[in-house]
Design a protein around this motif. Structure first.
Motif, mmCIF file in Angstrom:
data_model
loop_
_atom_site.group_PDB
_atom_site.id
_atom_site.type_symbol
_atom_site.label_atom_id
_atom_site.label_comp_id
_atom_site.label_asym_id
_atom_site.label_seq_id
_atom_site.Cartn_x
_atom_site.Cartn_y
_atom_site.Cartn_z
ATOM 1 N N TRP A 175 39.737 34.509 41.971
ATOM 2 C CA TRP A 175 39.717 35.969 41.990
ATOM 3 C C TRP A 175 39.075 36.441 43.288
ATOM 4 N N ALA A 176 39.120 37.748 43.527
ATOM 5 C CA ALA A 176 38.588 38.289 44.780
ATOM 6 C C ALA A 176 37.965 39.654 44.548
ATOM 7 N N GLU A 177 37.044 40.030 45.440
ATOM 8 C CA GLU A 177 36.344 41.311 45.368
ATOM 9 C C GLU A 177 36.067 41.827 46.783
ATOM 10 N N TYR B 272 33.263 44.302 48.894
ATOM 11 C CA TYR B 272 31.958 44.961 48.846
ATOM 12 C C TYR B 272 31.782 45.830 50.087
ATOM 13 N N LYS C 198 30.170 46.616 44.942
ATOM 14 C CA LYS C 198 31.559 46.200 44.749
ATOM 15 C C LYS C 198 32.438 47.439 44.611
ATOM 16 N N SER D 92 38.241 45.084 43.082
ATOM 17 C CA SER D 92 38.296 43.737 42.514
ATOM 18 C C SER D 92 39.697 43.451 42.001
ATOM 19 N N TRP D 93 40.044 42.182 41.976
ATOM 20 C CA TRP D 93 41.321 41.717 41.448
ATOM 21 C C TRP D 93 41.057 40.843 40.217
ATOM 22 N N LYS D 94 41.962 40.899 39.260
ATOM 23 C CA LYS D 94 41.816 40.075 38.063
ATOM 24 C C LYS D 94 41.943 38.596 38.426
ATOM 25 N N SER D 95 41.237 37.780 37.678
ATOM 26 C CA SER D 95 41.280 36.348 37.948
ATOM 27 C C SER D 95 42.523 35.714 37.326
ATOM 28 N N LYS E 207 35.507 38.892 49.519
ATOM 29 C CA LYS E 207 35.037 37.619 48.970
ATOM 30 C C LYS E 207 36.097 37.009 48.068
ATOM 31 N N TYR F 50 36.705 34.002 45.406
ATOM 32 C CA TYR F 50 35.935 33.132 44.511
ATOM 33 C C TYR F 50 36.843 32.082 43.883
ATOM 34 N N CYS G 213 32.397 30.488 46.949
ATOM 35 C CA CYS G 213 33.069 31.690 47.460
ATOM 36 C C CYS G 213 33.172 31.635 48.972
#
Length: 251
Positions: free
Chosen positions: A72-74, A76, A82, A85-88, A116, A118, A139
């Motif tokens: 997944w990714a975010e 900041y 944050k 964000s994207w769903k995992s 980021k 992850y 990450c």
């Protein structure tokens, strides 16, 4: 489908692999488990910036079952908050996949951001007759210097009464991506004569409105103008002007 090279600056920060705070502290790096991440070329498509990564999913351990790699990714902002964000999604072990994280960065104000990515590797471990879930994660980060495009538009025009009881025409401009820029305005009569011009102050916010008040008197002196159709020209410093025709009541 429109596709072009990105316009915002992305600095490589593939941080010496940061071990994230997942449930089990580990010293092992991703390569120890067959995990790797490669940043591909970022590009704009359909108005959105797409950040692409090629990922090799890993194997947790030889005695692990149900091994998966979660991705997944975010994003900041500079304050560490944050904002996106994207769903995992989880993938089978030892696979080569490509993940594209698409977002319209024009929704964000100008500033420095950290993207980021992850990865979490997890599986069920067998220890003799016991089974337990174990996982580890990493990450990758990269800094994005984003400049939001500035725009301005005619929000409204209205006849108003000032605190001293006098009348004025209030021209309100809407703007976005305009922090630090100066709004400008000119008003022309139906014959194309310049009746009023003014420059505002530096705008303090990324989005909002800015108002000008005109008492209806010509720029170079003379009697007060009459109500009628006027052309309003407006722009932000460094950008192309726009023009709108409106009816103004003047008393």
């Amino acid at each position: 489908m429109k596709r072009s090279v990105m316009k915002i600056s992305i600095s490589l920060m593939l941080c010496a692999i940061l071990v994230c705070s997942f449930s089990t502290p580990v010293a092992a790096g991703p390569a120890d488990h067959g995990v790797s991440v490669t940043f591909n070329e970022s590009y704009r498509e359909d108005g959105k910036l797409k950040m692409s990564y090629t990922i090799n999913t890993g194997e947790y351990a030889s005695n692990a079952s149900d091994t998966k790699t979660e991705v997944w990714a975010e994003i900041y902002n500079s304050a560490g908050k944050k904002v996106v964000s994207w769903k995992s999604a989880s993938f089978e072990p030892n696979k080569k996949i490509t993940r594209k994280f698409s977002y319209d960065w024009n929704n964000l104000p100008t500033g420095k951001y950290t993207f980021k990515l992850y990865l979490r590797l997890y599986g069920t471990i067998r220890d003799g007759s016991l089974y337990y879930m174990n996982n580890m994660g990493w990450c990758w980060s990269r800094q994005v210097d984003h400049t939001a495009p500035s725009s301005v538009w005619l929000d409204s025009s209205a006849f108003v009464t000032r605190d001293d009881g006098s009348y004025a025409t209030r021209i309100k401009l809407g703007y976005s991506g305009a922090k630090g820029k100066i709004p400008n305005i000119e008003i022309y009569d139906e014959k194309g004569n310049l009746m009023y011009s003014a420059a505002g102050k530096n705008i303090s916010y990324d989005k909002g409105t800015y108002a000008f008040l005109w008492n209806g008197f010509p720029k170079d002196g003379g009697v007060q103008c009459e109500s009628g159709n006027y052309k309003i020209k407006y722009w932000l410093d460094g950008s192309n002007p726009k023009q709108s025709q409106v009816w103004l009541d003047i008393y």
